[in-house]
Motif scaffolding. Structure first.
Motif, PDB file in Angstrom:
ATOM      1  N   ALA A   1     -10.807 -53.895  -7.477  1.00 58.84           N
ATOM      2  CA  ALA A   1     -10.181 -53.881  -8.802  1.00 58.84           C
ATOM      3  C   ALA A   1      -9.385 -55.132  -9.100  1.00 58.84           C
ATOM      4  CB  ALA A   1      -9.269 -52.662  -8.927  1.00 58.84           C
ATOM      5  N   SER A   2      -9.155 -55.984  -8.102  1.00 58.86           N
ATOM      6  CA  SER A   2      -8.303 -57.156  -8.302  1.00 58.86           C
ATOM      7  C   SER A   2      -9.016 -58.293  -9.020  1.00 58.86           C
ATOM      8  CB  SER A   2      -7.774 -57.650  -6.953  1.00 58.86           C
ATOM      9  OG  SER A   2      -8.852 -58.096  -6.139  1.00 58.86           O
ATOM     10  N   GLN A   3     -10.338 -58.295  -9.034  1.00 58.71           N
ATOM     11  CA  GLN A   3     -11.092 -59.364  -9.686  1.00 58.71           C
ATOM     12  C   GLN A   3     -12.266 -58.777 -10.482  1.00 58.71           C
ATOM     13  OE1 GLN A   3     -11.939 -62.064  -6.309  1.00 58.71           O
ATOM     14  NE2 GLN A   3     -10.556 -63.507  -7.320  1.00 58.71           N
ATOM     15  N   PRO A   4     -11.997 -58.011 -11.518  1.00 59.97           N
ATOM     16  CA  PRO A   4     -13.088 -57.439 -12.309  1.00 59.97           C
ATOM     17  C   PRO A   4     -13.664 -58.441 -13.294  1.00 59.97           C
ATOM     18  CG  PRO A   4     -11.007 -56.772 -13.242  1.00 59.97           C
ATOM     19  CD  PRO A   4     -10.680 -57.580 -12.020  1.00 59.97           C
ATOM     20  N   MET A   5     -14.807 -58.085 -13.826  1.00 60.84           N
ATOM     21  CA  MET A   5     -15.427 -58.874 -14.888  1.00 60.84           C
ATOM     22  C   MET A   5     -15.571 -57.981 -16.116  1.00 60.84           C
ATOM     23  SD  MET A   5     -18.990 -61.013 -14.914  1.00 60.84           S
ATOM     24  CE  MET A   5     -19.459 -61.958 -16.366  1.00 60.84           C
ATOM     25  N   ALA A   6     -15.444 -58.567 -17.305  1.00 57.40           N
ATOM     26  CA  ALA A   6     -15.514 -57.798 -18.549  1.00 57.40           C
ATOM     27  C   ALA A   6     -16.525 -58.425 -19.498  1.00 57.40           C
ATOM     28  CB  ALA A   6     -14.140 -57.716 -19.213  1.00 57.40           C
ATOM     29  N   TRP A   7     -17.166 -57.547 -20.275  1.00 60.83           N
ATOM     30  CA  TRP A   7     -18.156 -57.951 -21.267  1.00 60.83           C
ATOM     31  C   TRP A   7     -17.743 -57.373 -22.619  1.00 60.83           C
ATOM     32  CZ3 TRP A   7     -22.652 -60.567 -19.416  1.00 60.83           C
ATOM     33  CH2 TRP A   7     -22.773 -60.603 -18.029  1.00 60.83           C
TER      34      TRP A   7
END
Length: 501
Positions: free
Chosen positions: A91-97
């Motif tokens: 959860a510390s480095q998520p990606m979002a679209w």
């Protein structure tokens, strides 16, 4: 003669004995194993917040090999399991679209449901994302790659909103589709959308987990709010236009919030003069509690016996729904049938006098620093619940320790006058929210540690949905198979999907 070497043992000449190598040496002081080396320094976070990075997965694997898969000690001497540490790292480095052309469709409510869709190839299971907005519109989006798009569909394509530092962009997320025709628009803003009825057999009797949803509208100056049931238990055709919304209650006041009991038999909704309880089977309507302050948030505990009511004045009142009451099939509840709020009390206090009971009732109310925006309960232990207030504070409470106030705080949010939503991941390890500073934050529920914070300029996130993984339910989907977790984020600016590494 020198002692023989025995595998797994060593010889102590002073005691003239063999001792096993595994475990502590007899007579030696027991010491806690040293903590793993800290992760390398990371770029500074956004201004106005401070956060700690979860440790890298390779360090966690090393710690597990050295100290086993049980308890791991962090630098602050807090304990967590190896599984929890892995979740923090993911959860510390998520990606979002961000999905294009989705402005003003998901700024009030988000919910993910299952349905049966009639296609030219036959019946197919599909996941549906239901969105609600302040303009009163409700839309259905078909998710994943299990179904092909049809001629009357509009396809919405994703574009990266942010990418983890030092990592390459992952595989492109699948697009979502919705019917080209406009969906019916309700007379006022959507207040909330809550799913219920997890296992309703569909029309073809295949016992698939199709679902229904409760939809509440705010109301306007001309008319009050209403409560509807969106029924997806019947087969939906490929155009997504055959779903029905049946009105089950109309009220003459503002409906700020609503929630369904876990068994799907009752619904509670909060208004500007109290809360009401609706029997979804008989359509019987009754008072739940009266209040001079607006009820802005509600949540059933996991057993369904108690509903938490969050008030504008900052109080959180637990109400027992098992008390006797009169039903009113239509219209608003009558003030003459209003019953007092019944807090959760020990059994020995049930028989006290009325004036003493009122004193206990006041002492059992929970207070926050400002209006209570959102409530979230934990199914693992229904004594625990989370609450957010309009000034940005978020706390964890224990119903058994109400007099002590919050037992855990989650710092970092900047908020003053907007709704502050809360969402918990399916494992009940992580907490996510978004504030007026246009920043998405993720905390550890157990420790209160801020794991992630990302600012998206000019985007205020006002709706969240963190669904369970649907592996095996609706066919393979890129939303699940390539990511450790995924959540939907709604804002007036558009619809977002955020996933772990």
């Amino acid at each position: 003669m020198p002692p023989k070497e025995l595998p797994g043992f060593y010889y102590d000449p002073e005691k003239n004995r063999y001792f096993p190598i595994k475990g502590p040496i007899p007579g030696a002081a027991t010491r806690r194993p040293p903590a793993p080396a800290p992760a390398p320094p990371t770029p500074p976070p956004a201004a106005g917040c401070s956060r700690k990075r979860a440790r890298r997965p390779d360090l966690l694997l090393s710690a597990r090999e050295m100290y086993g898969g049980g308890v791991i000690f962090s630098g602050t001497n807090t304990r967590s399991t190896f599984k929890q540490q892995c979740q923090y790292a993911q959860a510390s480095q998520p990606m979002a679209w961000k999905y294009q052309a989705t402005a003003s469709v998901a700024d009030k409510a988000l919910e993910e449901l299952n349905a049966m869709v009639q296609t030219p190839q036959g019946l197919r299971e599909s996941r549906m994302l239901v969105t609600g907005s302040t303009n009163g519109s409700v839309r259905l989006y078909r998710l994943g790659s299990a179904l092909k798009y049809f001629g009357n569909d509009i396809e919405f394509l994703p574009q990266p909103a942010w990418t983890p530092v030092g990592k390459h962009k992952s595989a492109t997320l699948p697009s979502i589709c919705s019917a080209e025709a406009f969906f019916p628009t309700f007379s006022s803003s959507i207040t909330c959308i809550k799913k219920f009825g997890l296992h309703v057999p569909d029309a073809s009797n295949t016992n698939t987990p199709v679902q229904r949803a409760l939809v509440a509208t705010l109301g306007s100056g001309e008319s009050g709010g209403s409560v509807y049931i969106m029924d997806l238990s019947d087969t939906i055709d490929s155009s997504l236009e055959s779903w029905t919304a049946c009105r089950v209650a109309s009220l003459d006041r503002t409906v700020w919030t609503a929630d369904c009991s876990p068994d799907g038999t009752r619904a509670a909704f909060g208004m500007d003069y109290g809360a009401a309880l609706l029997d979804l089977e008989t359509r019987g309507l009754s008072w739940l509690c009266r209040s001079k302050s607006d009820i802005l948030s509600q949540k059933f505990v996991h057993s369904g016996n108690v509903v938490l009511c969050g008030l504008r004045n900052g109080n959180i009142v637990p109400v027992d729904v098992r008390q006797k009451h009169q039903n009113h099939p239509t219209g608003a509840p009558s003030p003459s049938t209003a019953r007092r709020t019944v807090p959760m009390l020990p059994r020995r206090r049930q028989g006290t006098q009325r004036n003493q009971d009122d004193k206990v009732k006041c002492s059992r109310d929970i207070s926050m620093s400002s209006a209570v925006c959102s409530l979230a309960t934990l199914s693992s232990d229904e004594n625990y619940f989370l609450g957010s207030s309009m000034d940005g504070s978020i706390k964890l409470f224990d119903l058994r320790l109400i007099q002590k106030g919050g037992i855990q705080s989650y710092e970092g949010h900047v908020n003053s006058h907007t709704h502050l939503p809360l969402v918990v991941d399916p494992s009940e390890t992580l907490l996510m929210s978004g504030g007026e500073d246009c920043t998405v934050r993720i905390w550890s529920i157990k420790t209160g540690e801020l794991i992630f914070a990302q600012c998206v300029p000019n985007t205020l996130f006002t709706a969240f949905c963190w669904p369970k993984s649907s592996h095996g339910l609706c066919g393979p989907s890129l939303f699940d198979e390539n990511h450790s977790w995924g959540a939907w984020l709604g804002s007036r600016d558009g619809l977002f999907y955020m996933h772990g590494t």
